[in-house]
Design an enzyme around this catalytic site. Structure first.
Site, short mmCIF file in Angstrom:
data_model
loop_
_atom_site.label_atom_id
_atom_site.label_comp_id
_atom_site.label_asym_id
_atom_site.label_seq_id
_atom_site.Cartn_x
_atom_site.Cartn_y
_atom_site.Cartn_z
N ASN A 33 0.85 -1.19 0.00
CA ASN A 33 0.00 0.00 0.00
C ASN A 33 0.88 1.24 0.00
O ASN A 33 0.93 1.99 0.96
CB ASN A 33 -0.92 0.00 1.22
N LEU A 35 2.58 4.47 -2.60
CA LEU A 35 2.52 5.16 -3.88
C LEU A 35 3.45 6.35 -3.84
O LEU A 35 3.87 6.81 -2.78
CB LEU A 35 1.09 5.61 -4.22
N TYR A 97 0.88 8.17 -13.82
CA TYR A 97 0.36 7.46 -12.65
C TYR A 97 -0.58 6.34 -13.07
O TYR A 97 -0.51 5.22 -12.58
CB TYR A 97 -0.35 8.46 -11.74
N SER A 98 -1.46 6.65 -14.01
CA SER A 98 -2.41 5.65 -14.49
C SER A 98 -1.68 4.49 -15.16
O SER A 98 -2.06 3.32 -14.99
CB SER A 98 -3.40 6.29 -15.47
N ALA A 99 -0.62 4.78 -15.91
CA ALA A 99 0.15 3.72 -16.57
C ALA A 99 0.73 2.75 -15.55
O ALA A 99 0.71 1.53 -15.74
CB ALA A 99 1.27 4.34 -17.41
N ARG A 134 -6.81 12.42 2.40
CA ARG A 134 -5.50 12.79 2.94
C ARG A 134 -5.11 14.13 2.36
O ARG A 134 -5.43 14.44 1.22
CB ARG A 134 -4.44 11.74 2.55
#
Length: 206
Positions: A33, A35, A97-99, A134
């Site tokens: 978890n 990123l 980010y999506s990739a 957040r």
């Protein structure tokens, strides 16, 4: 029960030093978890920021999974992968980010099939989450989206419940499951729904 939860930059450093400094023996759950956002001072679609995002949001997941899989196989354990709606449904202003998140979905979906044909009893739970409340997440999408952030504790509970029941997928909020189905069934409708959550007056990032 032995659970390893990896978050933030610590997960990236852990991926590099695991082999020499950590014995994952007896591991029952690995929860990935973490990123990363584009480093400050880089362009959103630059090769530098894309390389960073792939390293943080995809390659470190692969490396940690590879190191933990033998222990999880022995314990018939569970691998919980926290991903994003942007790994199923692409939207504007999020291409690198999506990739990385699409790569996560492809890798772990394929790994699940491989473990199944090899009769390896390791559960893989893919968690598709939306924007959480957040401060860092809100700042990253300021002026771009109208979508309301979901409560972090409720999202965490959904992840825990999914991992404990060895579910193949978790969607939070639940409506994201429908949006993911629309991607295949009705692509034009899906595009319309995505557009409604964007602030379309925002110019494209450089």
């Amino acid at each position: 029960m032995k659970v390893l939860l990896l978050m933030g930059l610590g997960a990236l450093f852990f991926a590099y030093y695991w082999d020499d400094n950590f014995d994952p023996g007896g591991l029952d759950y690995l929860v990935l978890n973490h990123l990363g956002a584009a480093p400050a001072g880089t362009r959103v679609r630059s090769s530098q920021s894309t390389r960073w995002l792939m390293q943080m949001n995809f390659l470190s997941y692969v490396q940690l999974t590879s190191s933990a899989l033998p222990s999880l196989t022995d314990s018939k354990g569970s691998l919980v992968v926290v991903s994003s709606l942007l790994g199923r449904v692409p939207t504007s202003f999020s291409s690198p980010y999506s990739a990385a998140k699409f790569a996560l979905d492809s890798f772990f979906s394929s790994l699940r099939r491989e473990l199944d044909v090899q009769e390896v009893n390791v559960a893989i739970t893919m968690c598709v989450l939306g924007l959480r409340d957040r401060a860092s997440a809100a700042e990253g999408v300021r002026g771009i989206t109208r979508v309301r952030a979901a409560p972090g504790p409720k999202a965490a509970l959904a992840v825990i419940r999914g991992g404990a029941t060895r579910a193949s997928g978790v969607f939070y909020p639940w409506r994201f499951h429908l949006l993911c189905l629309l991607r295949s069934w009705m692509p034009h409708s899906r595009a319309w729904f995505v557009r409604q959550e964007l602030n379309i007056t925002t110019p494209a990032a450089a």
